[in-house]
Design an enzyme around this catalytic site. Structure first.
Site, mmCIF file in Angstrom:
data_model
loop_
_atom_site.group_PDB
_atom_site.id
_atom_site.type_symbol
_atom_site.label_atom_id
_atom_site.label_comp_id
_atom_site.label_asym_id
_atom_site.label_seq_id
_atom_site.Cartn_x
_atom_site.Cartn_y
_atom_site.Cartn_z
ATOM 1 N N GLN A 40 0.850 -1.198 0.000
ATOM 2 C CA GLN A 40 0.000 0.000 0.000
ATOM 3 C C GLN A 40 0.888 1.251 0.000
ATOM 4 O O GLN A 40 0.390 2.362 -0.147
ATOM 5 C CB GLN A 40 -0.903 0.016 1.234
ATOM 6 C CG GLN A 40 -1.849 -1.167 1.316
ATOM 7 C CD GLN A 40 -2.528 -1.226 2.663
ATOM 8 O OE1 GLN A 40 -3.669 -0.745 2.825
ATOM 9 N NE2 GLN A 40 -1.850 -1.790 3.647
ATOM 10 N N ASN A 41 2.187 1.033 0.196
ATOM 11 C CA ASN A 41 3.105 2.167 0.329
ATOM 12 C C ASN A 41 3.452 2.753 -1.029
ATOM 13 O O ASN A 41 3.497 2.045 -2.030
ATOM 14 C CB ASN A 41 4.382 1.726 1.058
ATOM 15 C CG ASN A 41 4.081 1.219 2.465
ATOM 16 O OD1 ASN A 41 3.014 1.506 3.008
ATOM 17 N ND2 ASN A 41 4.978 0.437 3.025
ATOM 18 N N HIS A 85 -1.300 1.464 -4.257
ATOM 19 C CA HIS A 85 -1.711 2.870 -4.118
ATOM 20 C C HIS A 85 -0.807 3.810 -4.903
ATOM 21 O O HIS A 85 -0.819 5.015 -4.661
ATOM 22 C CB HIS A 85 -1.744 3.266 -2.632
ATOM 23 C CG HIS A 85 -2.812 2.540 -1.866
ATOM 24 N ND1 HIS A 85 -2.846 2.501 -0.493
ATOM 25 C CD2 HIS A 85 -3.876 1.821 -2.278
ATOM 26 C CE1 HIS A 85 -3.905 1.775 -0.097
ATOM 27 N NE2 HIS A 85 -4.535 1.351 -1.167
ATOM 28 N N CYS A 97 -1.145 13.709 -15.798
ATOM 29 C CA CYS A 97 -1.840 14.934 -16.208
ATOM 30 C C CYS A 97 -3.346 14.809 -15.983
ATOM 31 O O CYS A 97 -3.972 13.818 -16.370
ATOM 32 C CB CYS A 97 -1.574 15.212 -17.691
ATOM 33 S SG CYS A 97 -2.460 16.680 -18.278
ATOM 34 N N CYS A 124 -4.862 15.326 -20.043
ATOM 35 C CA CYS A 124 -4.670 14.369 -21.160
ATOM 36 C C CYS A 124 -4.232 12.986 -20.661
ATOM 37 O O CYS A 124 -4.104 12.053 -21.447
ATOM 38 C CB CYS A 124 -3.638 14.912 -22.152
ATOM 39 S SG CYS A 124 -1.943 14.914 -21.528
ATOM 40 N N CYS A 142 0.383 18.994 -22.677
ATOM 41 C CA CYS A 142 -0.716 19.972 -22.840
ATOM 42 C C CYS A 142 -0.659 21.104 -21.827
ATOM 43 O O CYS A 142 -1.560 21.947 -21.770
ATOM 44 C CB CYS A 142 -2.063 19.250 -22.731
ATOM 45 S SG CYS A 142 -2.436 18.689 -21.068
ATOM 46 N N GLY A 175 2.842 -4.425 8.967
ATOM 47 C CA GLY A 175 2.772 -2.966 9.116
ATOM 48 C C GLY A 175 1.560 -2.313 8.511
ATOM 49 O O GLY A 175 1.649 -1.211 7.976
ATOM 50 N N ALA A 206 8.732 -4.697 12.002
ATOM 51 C CA ALA A 206 9.130 -5.431 10.796
ATOM 52 C C ALA A 206 10.647 -5.607 10.741
ATOM 53 O O ALA A 206 11.145 -6.694 10.410
ATOM 54 C CB ALA A 206 8.640 -4.659 9.566
HETATM 55 N N1 APR Z 1 6.722 -2.477 12.111
HETATM 56 C C1 APR Z 1 5.537 -3.030 11.733
HETATM 57 N N2 APR Z 1 4.336 -2.411 11.897
HETATM 58 C C2 APR Z 1 4.350 -1.184 12.467
HETATM 59 C C3 APR Z 1 5.537 -0.527 12.891
HETATM 60 C C4 APR Z 1 6.761 -1.237 12.694
HETATM 61 N N3 APR Z 1 7.930 -0.700 13.078
HETATM 62 N N4 APR Z 1 5.203 0.689 13.427
HETATM 63 C C5 APR Z 1 3.854 0.790 13.320
HETATM 64 N N5 APR Z 1 3.344 -0.328 12.762
HETATM 65 C C6 APR Z 1 1.949 -0.632 12.445
HETATM 66 C C7 APR Z 1 0.911 0.105 13.256
HETATM 67 O O1 APR Z 1 0.611 -0.617 14.454
HETATM 68 C C8 APR Z 1 -0.283 0.111 12.294
HETATM 69 O O2 APR Z 1 -1.096 -1.039 12.487
HETATM 70 O O3 APR Z 1 1.739 -0.207 11.111
HETATM 71 C C9 APR Z 1 0.351 0.046 10.912
HETATM 72 C C10 APR Z 1 0.217 1.318 10.110
HETATM 73 O O4 APR Z 1 -1.153 1.491 9.843
HETATM 74 P P1 APR Z 1 -1.602 2.750 8.951
HETATM 75 O O5 APR Z 1 -0.885 3.969 9.419
HETATM 76 O O6 APR Z 1 -3.079 2.746 8.915
HETATM 77 O O7 APR Z 1 -1.001 2.428 7.496
HETATM 78 P P2 APR Z 1 -1.626 1.527 6.361
HETATM 79 O O8 APR Z 1 -2.317 0.331 6.920
HETATM 80 O O9 APR Z 1 -0.543 1.291 5.375
HETATM 81 O O10 APR Z 1 -2.725 2.520 5.713
HETATM 82 C C11 APR Z 1 -3.346 2.099 4.513
HETATM 83 O O11 APR Z 1 -4.337 4.302 4.327
HETATM 84 O O12 APR Z 1 -4.203 6.615 4.397
HETATM 85 C C12 APR Z 1 -4.186 5.516 3.568
HETATM 86 O O13 APR Z 1 -3.182 5.455 1.457
HETATM 87 C C13 APR Z 1 -2.883 5.408 2.810
HETATM 88 O O14 APR Z 1 -1.782 3.379 2.020
HETATM 89 C C14 APR Z 1 -2.351 4.016 3.172
HETATM 90 C C15 APR Z 1 -3.600 3.298 3.645
#
Ligand code: APR
Length: 253
Positions: A108-109, A126, A134, A137, A163, A200, A244
């Site tokens: 998702q990153n 994402h 753009c 276009c 454009c 994460g 992680a």
């Molecule tokens: N290692 C592993 N997990 C971790 C760590 C770490 N060091 N630090 C925090 N976390 C966990 C948190 O406990 C939490 O559950 O990572 C998670 C982050 O959750 P979010 O901030 O909600 O991120 P994510 O799940 O990727 O969000 C999904 O939401 O805003 C949108 O587009 C954005 O892609 C993103 C989507």
């Protein structure tokens, strides 16, 4: 609470699952980049605690104030340019290199740290923060952290070289749907893996958070790596309450 003995038994069991797996999917979220200095979105120091995502990360927010949204994205791009991948990203990339055709990353990153760590099979659900598209276009430029700020400057909004209309970051904003090809591939890989690591992610955002169900339908083993519980922890076969960068090198090597 688990004893040290039980904990190390579970670790060796998961390591044997990794060794025997035919297809492993790593579903990752902002938490895997936390130890690279990139803030998560939710949780105590999450971005959405400080900023309003409807203003800074939604399509309607971009339409009404593109300058404000680009200011937010420029600051995140700058942070990511200075960041580096961590041991968690690296452990996944090393496993992929040692087990050709077995590992896929569904992330998702938008920070491209998996690719910078050496991962090749990466599906960006994402998008990519260093890409621009753009609004008129549809012309898209896929840049990376090394060349974005030589191509564009922070003093103005990126303009289309075809454009001359304004461009938006090639990321999926709230209210936008996921890129069709990436979503198709993610459903297929999730539905055909025998092991899925969920690393994460708070599993708050759909449709990405439905992917563990596709893995479950294929009777895959689900392994969560997250310091905190999530709304889907009850589905996991194993949960490792830690970071992680700490657990992936232990579980994957
Ligand atoms: N290692 C592993 N997990 C971790 C760590 C770490 N060091 N630090 C925090 N976390 C966990 C948190 O406990 C939490 O559950 O990572 C998670 C982050 O959750 P979010 O901030 O909600 O991120 P994510 O799940 O990727 O969000 C999904 O939401 O805003 C949108 O587009 C954005 O892609 C993103 C989507």
């Amino acid at each position: 609470m688990m004893s040290n003995n039980e904990h190390s038994e579970i670790i060796s069991h998961v390591r044997s699952l990794v060794k025997d797996a035919k297809k492993i999917v790593f579903f990752t979220g902002a938490g895997i980049s936390r130890e690279s200095g990139i803030p998560t979105f939710r949780g105590e120091e999450g971005l959405w605690k400080k900023y309003d995502p409807t203003k800074l990360a939604s399509f309607s927010g971009f339409i009404s104030e593109p300058e404000l949204v680009w200011e937010f994205f420029y600051s995140r791009q700058r942070l990511i340019c200075q960041a580096n991948y961590n041991e968690g990203h690296k452990a996944i990339a090393v496993l992929e290199a040692n087990r050709p055709g077995v590992c896929s990353v569904l992330t998702q990153n938008i920070d491209r740290l998996h690719q910078r760590a050496g991962s090749k099979d990466v599906v960006e659900l994402h998008g990519n923060i260093f890409g621009v598209i753009c609004m008129e276009c549809g012309f898209e430029e896929r840049l990376d952290h090394l060349d974005f700020f030589t191509r564009f400057s922070e003093s103005s909004i990126p303009k289309c070289s075809i454009c001359d209309n304004i461009m938006k970051p090639s990321v999926v904003l709230f209210e936008e749907s996921l890129p069709a090809n990436e979503w198709q591939k993610a459903m297929y890989l999730s539905g055909n893996c025998d092991l899925m690591f969920i690393v994460g992610s708070s599993l708050n955002v759909s449709p990405a958070n439905t992917l563990p169900y596709y893995a479950l339908r294929n009777k895959a083993t689900l392994i969560e790596v997250n310091p905190n519980e999530t709304e889907m922890t009850y589905l996991m076969n194993y949960s490792f309450r830690g970071s992680a960068a700490e657990y992936l090198p232990i579980l994957l090597t």
